[in-house]
Motif scaffolding. Structure first.
Motif: not given
Length: 133
Positions: A113-121, A127-132
């Motif tokens: 669960x934590x690994x999946x959460x980390x990958x999503x984060x 995405x935010x970095x590229x969008x900004x």
């Protein structure tokens, strides 16, 4: 995989559960993943927690994509004889593992669960970095 497939019992596979000799079963197929332990993005302990056993459910729970599924071909060593599963469950080594397996299974699921959460984060951050820009 064009060669004739070797068939292993669950007991055969259960003998391969160390960092020097690590096999797992995924969907009835046996894989020798010893050489991949250090490269696994989730760390070697994730695979070693399932070493020598059927890791199908854990493999699916993490949500491995097509690249991971294709990569499995490289580690394929044969098929597992599904009729031998009852024999493996009756063996003392498996019974001992089942007794202590509840905590291990919980921590494994938490780690997944934590690994999946980390990958999503990480993906969201990229995405935010590229969008900004």
């Amino acid at each position: 995989m064009g060669v004739e497939s070797k068939v292993f019992t669950y007991s055969d596979v259960s003998a391969h559960k160390t960092s020097d000799d690590c096999w797992v079963i995924i969907h009835g197929k046996v894989y020798n993943v010893t050489s991949y332990l250090e490269e696994h993005p989730g760390g070697d302990e994730v695979i070693l927690g399932q070493a020598g056993s059927d890791a199908s459910q854990e493999f699916e729970d993490v949500g491995h994509g097509s690249a991971a599924r294709l990569m499995l071909d490289e580690f394929y060593v044969g098929e597992v004889d599904s009729t031998t599963k009852a024999d493996a469950v009756d063996s003392p080594a498996v019974v001992e593992a089942e007794d202590s397996g509840d905590k291990s299974e919980e921590s494994s699921k938490f780690l997944h669960f934590m690994l999946s959460l980390g990958i999503l984060g990480l993906a969201f951050g990229v995405l935010l970095f590229n969008f900004s820009r």
